[in-house]
Scaffold this motif. Structure first.
Motif, short mmCIF file in Angstrom:
data_model
loop_
_atom_site.label_atom_id
_atom_site.label_comp_id
_atom_site.label_asym_id
_atom_site.label_seq_id
_atom_site.Cartn_x
_atom_site.Cartn_y
_atom_site.Cartn_z
N GLN A 23 0.83 -1.28 0.15
CA GLN A 23 0.03 0.06 -0.03
C GLN A 23 1.15 1.30 0.25
O GLN A 23 0.41 3.13 -0.43
N LEU A 49 -8.06 -5.12 2.22
CA LEU A 49 -8.07 -4.61 0.74
C LEU A 49 -9.61 -4.16 0.60
O LEU A 49 -10.12 -2.54 0.35
N VAL A 53 -11.56 -0.58 0.84
CA VAL A 53 -12.83 0.41 -0.30
C VAL A 53 -13.97 -0.09 -0.26
O VAL A 53 -14.64 1.05 -0.81
N ARG A 63 -7.03 -0.23 -4.65
CA ARG A 63 -6.18 -1.47 -4.30
C ARG A 63 -5.82 -2.30 -5.64
O ARG A 63 -4.68 -3.35 -4.80
#
Ligand SMILES: NC(=O)c1ccc[n+]([C@@H]2O[C@H](COP(=O)([O-])OP(=O)(O)OC[C@H]3O[C@@H](n4cnc5c(N)ncnc54)[C@H](O)[C@@H]3O)[C@@H](O)[C@H]2O)c1
Length: 140
Positions: A23, A49, A53, A63
């Protein structure tokens, strides 16, 4: 400059560490001796992830980019290409000593090797390598 990170061990700690690096924009090679551990690690990262989102904390493009920066492998070979190594294998002294000796053989000169160990002396792990000055712990 560090661009690619190797994470050795894809268990609870390893997959979390790999996700944070991915990330943050690093390419990450996640290595584990067990393919099921790699599969679980990838699934855990995907789930985490997806949650970010769903909560609006991450967009779909970020992502996908993070997932695209992750490679999973049972082979150690790719570690010859990384710029930094984090070891997060089982908390077993001989396993880690053996791993550090191997990582020392594989990693390029100058690459730092860190351990996520919670109890094993970092001096003991450093002594298994020819680069003790570049071996450190990444936990407090
Ligand atoms: N779980 C925690 O809360 C926690 C906290 C701080 C530090 N740590 C430390 O982090 C390290 C990892 O802990 P964990 O909880 O993620 O363990 P874990 O048991 O969840 O995962 C360890 C992984 O290492 C892999 N492995 C074992 N030998 C290997 C080898 N030779 N090469 C590559 N992979 C190998 C296993 O297949 C497994 O997937 C340990 O040193 C532990 O003490 C754990």
């Amino acid at each position: 400059m560090i661009k690619t990170v190797g994470v050795v061990g894809a268990g609870t700690m390893g997959n979390g560490i790999a996700q944070v690096f991915a990330q943050a924009g690093f390419h990450v090679l996640v290595q584990d001796v067990a393919q099921p551990a790699l599969d679980r690690g990838r699934a855990t990262i995907e789930k985490s992830l997806a949650k970010f989102v769903a909560e609006g904390k991450l967009d779909a493009a970020a992502r996908d980019a993070a997932l695209g920066r992750l490679v999973f492998a049972t082979s150690l070979d790719g570690l010859a290409e990384v710029d930094y190594v984090v070891e997060a294998a089982f908390e077993d002294r001989e396993t880690k000593r053996g791993l550090f000796a191997t990582l020392d053989q594989l990693a390029r000169p100058g690459v730092m090797l860190t351990s996520n160990t919670s109890s094993i002396s970092i001096t003991t792990l450093a002594a298994a390598t020819r680069r003790p000055e570049l071996v450190s712990a990444c936990t407090s």
